[in-house]
Design a protein around this motif. Structure first.
Motif, mmCIF file in Angstrom:
data_model
loop_
_atom_site.group_PDB
_atom_site.id
_atom_site.type_symbol
_atom_site.label_atom_id
_atom_site.label_comp_id
_atom_site.label_asym_id
_atom_site.label_seq_id
_atom_site.Cartn_x
_atom_site.Cartn_y
_atom_site.Cartn_z
ATOM 1 N N LEU A 207 -16.680 8.337 -9.006
ATOM 2 C CA LEU A 207 -14.927 7.187 -9.027
ATOM 3 C C LEU A 207 -14.880 7.390 -7.377
ATOM 4 O O LEU A 207 -13.973 6.470 -7.413
ATOM 5 C CB LEU A 207 -15.011 9.476 -8.696
ATOM 6 N N ILE A 208 -15.320 7.806 -6.500
ATOM 7 C CA ILE A 208 -15.391 7.516 -5.189
ATOM 8 C C ILE A 208 -15.521 6.193 -4.422
ATOM 9 O O ILE A 208 -14.939 5.476 -3.698
ATOM 10 C CB ILE A 208 -15.071 8.693 -4.103
ATOM 11 N N GLU A 209 -16.711 6.059 -5.062
ATOM 12 C CA GLU A 209 -17.103 4.509 -4.492
ATOM 13 C C GLU A 209 -17.009 3.330 -5.236
ATOM 14 O O GLU A 209 -17.013 1.884 -4.649
ATOM 15 C CB GLU A 209 -18.462 5.261 -4.108
ATOM 16 N N ASN A 210 -16.382 3.010 -6.540
ATOM 17 C CA ASN A 210 -16.705 2.327 -7.384
ATOM 18 C C ASN A 210 -15.776 2.412 -8.666
ATOM 19 O O ASN A 210 -15.229 1.661 -8.780
ATOM 20 C CB ASN A 210 -17.757 2.279 -8.976
ATOM 21 N N VAL A 211 -14.892 3.136 -8.135
ATOM 22 C CA VAL A 211 -13.334 2.745 -8.886
ATOM 23 C C VAL A 211 -12.381 2.037 -7.694
ATOM 24 O O VAL A 211 -12.542 2.402 -6.985
ATOM 25 C CB VAL A 211 -12.551 4.097 -8.925
ATOM 26 N N HIS A 212 -11.185 1.553 -7.717
ATOM 27 C CA HIS A 212 -10.998 0.292 -6.691
ATOM 28 C C HIS A 212 -9.449 0.458 -7.784
ATOM 29 O O HIS A 212 -8.572 0.396 -8.411
ATOM 30 C CB HIS A 212 -11.516 -0.845 -7.211
ATOM 31 N N ILE A 213 -8.171 0.426 -6.356
ATOM 32 C CA ILE A 213 -6.964 0.417 -6.623
ATOM 33 C C ILE A 213 -6.678 -0.973 -5.794
ATOM 34 O O ILE A 213 -7.284 -0.712 -4.376
ATOM 35 C CB ILE A 213 -6.610 1.276 -6.404
ATOM 36 N N VAL A 214 -6.000 -2.023 -5.607
ATOM 37 C CA VAL A 214 -5.628 -2.581 -4.730
ATOM 38 C C VAL A 214 -3.890 -2.097 -4.070
ATOM 39 O O VAL A 214 -3.245 -1.419 -4.872
ATOM 40 C CB VAL A 214 -4.753 -4.082 -5.808
ATOM 41 N N GLU A 215 -4.338 -1.836 -2.744
ATOM 42 C CA GLU A 215 -3.011 -1.192 -2.103
ATOM 43 C C GLU A 215 -2.302 -2.791 -1.997
ATOM 44 O O GLU A 215 -2.520 -3.508 -0.887
ATOM 45 C CB GLU A 215 -3.619 -0.282 -1.064
ATOM 46 N N ILE A 216 -1.195 -2.785 -1.725
ATOM 47 C CA ILE A 216 -0.181 -3.716 -1.168
ATOM 48 C C ILE A 216 1.048 -3.048 -1.225
ATOM 49 O O ILE A 216 1.247 -2.241 -1.173
ATOM 50 C CB ILE A 216 -0.005 -4.387 -2.642
ATOM 51 N N THR A 217 0.332 -3.580 0.806
ATOM 52 C CA THR A 217 1.784 -2.657 1.672
ATOM 53 C C THR A 217 2.883 -4.136 2.223
ATOM 54 O O THR A 217 2.528 -4.881 2.395
ATOM 55 C CB THR A 217 0.691 -2.135 2.830
ATOM 56 N N ALA A 218 3.754 -3.706 2.531
ATOM 57 C CA ALA A 218 5.129 -3.731 3.068
ATOM 58 C C ALA A 218 5.751 -3.609 4.452
ATOM 59 O O ALA A 218 5.275 -2.310 4.474
ATOM 60 C CB ALA A 218 6.180 -4.306 2.130
ATOM 61 N N TYR A 219 6.255 -3.773 5.041
ATOM 62 C CA TYR A 219 6.499 -3.507 6.385
ATOM 63 C C TYR A 219 8.249 -2.880 6.558
ATOM 64 O O TYR A 219 8.141 -2.745 7.255
ATOM 65 C CB TYR A 219 6.159 -3.824 7.446
ATOM 66 N N SER A 220 8.802 -3.044 4.871
ATOM 67 C CA SER A 220 9.982 -2.172 5.047
ATOM 68 C C SER A 220 10.080 -2.013 3.881
ATOM 69 O O SER A 220 9.603 -2.966 2.311
ATOM 70 C CB SER A 220 11.037 -3.645 5.090
ATOM 71 N N ASP A 221 11.328 -0.628 3.175
ATOM 72 C CA ASP A 221 11.463 -0.381 1.646
ATOM 73 C C ASP A 221 12.188 -2.697 0.990
ATOM 74 O O ASP A 221 11.661 -2.146 -0.232
ATOM 75 C CB ASP A 221 12.728 0.525 1.729
ATOM 76 N N GLU A 222 12.837 -2.310 2.209
ATOM 77 C CA GLU A 222 13.275 -4.200 1.322
ATOM 78 C C GLU A 222 11.861 -4.924 0.487
ATOM 79 O O GLU A 222 12.542 -5.037 -0.548
ATOM 80 C CB GLU A 222 14.332 -4.486 1.639
ATOM 81 N N ASP A 223 11.740 -5.586 1.277
ATOM 82 C CA ASP A 223 10.797 -6.387 0.456
ATOM 83 C C ASP A 223 9.323 -5.283 -0.268
ATOM 84 O O ASP A 223 8.926 -5.774 -0.966
ATOM 85 C CB ASP A 223 9.612 -6.134 1.527
ATOM 86 N N ALA A 224 9.635 -4.177 -0.208
ATOM 87 C CA ALA A 224 8.745 -3.211 -0.723
ATOM 88 C C ALA A 224 9.298 -3.518 -2.352
ATOM 89 O O ALA A 224 8.234 -3.991 -3.421
ATOM 90 C CB ALA A 224 7.947 -1.556 -0.709
ATOM 91 N N TYR A 225 10.334 -2.945 -2.227
ATOM 92 C CA TYR A 225 11.333 -3.128 -3.597
ATOM 93 C C TYR A 225 11.188 -4.355 -4.358
ATOM 94 O O TYR A 225 11.389 -4.593 -5.215
ATOM 95 C CB TYR A 225 12.956 -2.516 -3.817
ATOM 96 N N THR A 226 11.446 -5.964 -3.884
ATOM 97 C CA THR A 226 11.280 -6.815 -3.986
ATOM 98 C C THR A 226 9.558 -7.286 -4.517
ATOM 99 O O THR A 226 9.794 -7.875 -6.147
ATOM 100 C CB THR A 226 11.028 -7.852 -3.172
#
Length: 609
Positions: free
Chosen positions: A185-204
């Protein structure tokens, strides 16, 4: 837009050493049992594709990987604020807490504390750090009860989904496979983390990824394929209208219900194969319909009678219309009690989602309503008996464990008439090795609270209705402030029984046996739970009939109950004291009531006119 990063991370990389927050305006944690069950089933299925008990732990590194989608983060200074993905991250945190508690007494523990919380200057804070949830998470982590009655929606859902994990995590994962599963579970399950540096960009990003106009669902693609093969334009319009109306009704019932209805219909009527549970086994019809039903239909056109335009019209206007309507009614019956379909509700109380393809399997679009209801009652009763027997004998009923056996039943009863159905289902019940008498020591333990609760609710309601009292089953299973709880007849005071038990462990084993349990309002346990039996006994008389039957007054001027006691021959008796030998007798009473409730003769009676 400023810089945007996309990183594929394991669960360890995602949660280890990171703090996630949720802004106050974000929506609540809303996952329900269905989403939780699906996640656990997916994880278990993927893990068991590779797991072998003979493997060394290092072998997990080469097991298959599982992609859990993407989350969107707005990075603000040292904190990560979740814009999209809090449902999955919250659920993962709950699963990790449960696994942490489950492995506490084991020598082969996997270190996962740092994925749940971090500690600084002796102060603990959860990695998913939401102030209103912290007290609840702390209670779950420390394995103590938490009263969510006056709490916000998110906290209530967190408590309930944690209980669901305890209920639905396959038993196969809780034994020798546990450390392997946690590693995976902790080594073979993956999630893509998409990071923006402002709320506006993140919501877009969030809006772009969730633009409904850009992606077609499998339901949309199946509809498009079927309609494209109808040459008569008027019939195509008519079929499209019917499809849209029914899909709308299903979506109103709940998220993904339209896809679940189609999967259930196709599995019930057409699936001929299923993946074997061994490494390298290929998916069968049952599995493919679950993951890509639109492609499966296209690939199996001749097998399901789709050759010319009229066949596609029939497939929508007769088959889809009929089976989706039946599915809708069954799902409604699983949510609230419907007269004549009570067993559908009982099975759903165990979270047994495999019941739906079985219930649809014997149905034919040309059956009259009476035959349809008769077939549904027969299959639902069969499942009610089967599940009760298994749970009484400490056997799991999880999706992963039951999938193959239920597929075989589904295939064998497909399209059968009621008399043939009874014959097949009775044979399958008779072939089961375990009955209620196979386990004389049924007791409450950490993993079976819900099963014991359901047994007590059914037993209590049954003896009351048989005694001429109106059913109170709805009251017994209701949630909220005035809910019922499992009550021990013996208080948690082993010293009171030291003359009969040589050790505390022996006392607790007996105390937890079902014959020493009742279903009573939560307020009763708070007021009287610690009292000696002799002091509780007068108060039992004011409760339900199962509790009342302990009191000698129950056997005076109580004609309905006394008549039931007489004709059933059940060994009801009052107890001025409640000793070890008395609990043994009470245990046998509960067993005999269970044998009466879950008697296979119910199937034969269902076809008697």
């Amino acid at each position: 837009m400023k810089e945007i990063r996309g990183d594929a991370k394991t669960i360890r990389e995602l949660l280890g050493g990171n703090k996630y927050a949720i802004d106050y305006y974000q929506r609540e944690y809303k996952w329900q049992t269905k989403q939780l069950q699906e996640l656990l089933e997916d994880l278990a299925g993927k893990f068991f594709n590779d797991f072998e008990p003979s493997h060394e732990r290092q072998a997990v590194e080469n097991y298959g990987h599982y992609f859990l989608g993407s989350i969107i983060i707005s990075q603000k200074e040292s904190k990560k604020f979740i814009i999209d993905g809090q449902q999955r991250l919250t659920t993962l945190s709950l699963l990790l807490i449960f696994l942490h508690n489950l492995q506490k007494e084991r020598p082969d523990q996997v270190k996962i504390n740092d994925l749940i919380y971090s500690e600084k200057f002796s102060k603990k804070s959860f990695n998913l750090d939401v102030e209103e949830r912290n007290a609840c998470m702390e209670a779950l982590f420390n394995n103590v009860s938490f009263d969510e009655t006056e709490q916000p929606e998110s906290v209530k859902n967190i408590v309930n989904r944690y209980a669901d994990i305890q209920k639905y995590l396959p038993d196969d994962l809780t034994r020798e496979a546990l450390p392997y599963f946690i590693d995976w579970l902790i080594e073979n399950v993956h999630i893509v983390e998409i990071t923006a540096y402002s709320d506006e960009d993140a919501y877009t990003i969030f809006e772009t990824m969730n633009d409904r106009g850009l992606s077609l669902t499998p339901t949309d693609m199946l509809k498009g394929f079927l309609l494209a093969n109808i040459s008569d334009e008027a019939k195509k319009v008519q079929a499209n209208q019917l499809w849209k109306k029914r899909v709308s009704e299903l979506i109103e019932l709940g998220k993904d219900e339209e896809a679940d209805a189609i999967k259930t219909w196709l599995r019930s009527q057409y699936a001929q194969t299923i993946r074997e549970r061994k490494k390298g086994a290929v998916p069968g019809d049952f599995d493919r319909i679950s993951t890509e039903f639109h492609r499966w239909v296209r690939d199996h056109k001749p097998d399901i009678g789709l050759n010319k335009s009229a066949d596609f019209v029939r497939f929508i206007e007769r088959d889809f219309a009929f089976y989706s309507r039946q599915y809708l009614q069954l799902r409604e019956a699983s949510i609230s009690l419907k007269t004549g379909l009570e067993e559908v509700f009982y099975n759903a109380q165990h979270g047994f989602t495999l019941q739906y393809p079985l219930l649809l399997a014997p149905l034919n679009p040309d059956d009259d309503p009476g035959i349809i209801n008769q077939k549904i009652r027969l299959v639902a009763s069969f499942l009610d008996i089967l599940l009760a027997r298994r749970l009484w004998n400490f056997r799991t009923i999880t999706y992963n464990t039951m999938q193959y056996a239920m597929f075989v039943v589904m295939r064998d009863i497909r399209g059968k008439a009621p008399t043939e159905l009874v014959k097949i289902l009775r044979q399958k019940l008779d072939a089961e090795p375990e009955m209620f008498a196979s386990n004389e020591r049924l007791l409450l333990h950490q993993q079976n609270y819900n099963a014991i609760y359901q047994f007590l609710a059914r037993i209590t309601d049954y003896i009351e209705t048989q005694s001429g009292i109106s059913s109170r089953y709805r009251e017994y299973i209701a949630t909220g402030k005035n809910r019922y709880e499992v009550e021990h007849i013996w208080a948690n005071k082993p010293q009171r029984y030291s003359d009969e038990f040589s050790s505390n462990a022996d006392f607790y084993e007996y105390r937890n046996r079902i014959g020493g349990l009742l279903l009573l309002p939560k307020s009763f346990n708070a007021s009287y739970g610690d009292l000696p039996y002799t002091e509780k006994l007068p108060h039992y008389y004011g409760q339900n009939l199962l509790a009342k039957s302990l009191n000698p007054q129950c056997y005076e001027h109580n004609p309905g109950f006394l008549a039931y006691k007489e004709h059933s021959g059940l060994p009801f008796q009052p107890y001025q004291e409640f000793k070890k030998a008395d609990l043994d007798v009470r245990q046998q009473l509960y067993q005999k009531i269970a044998e009466e409730i879950w008697n296979p003769e119910r199937l034969n009676k269902a076809i008697e006119f």
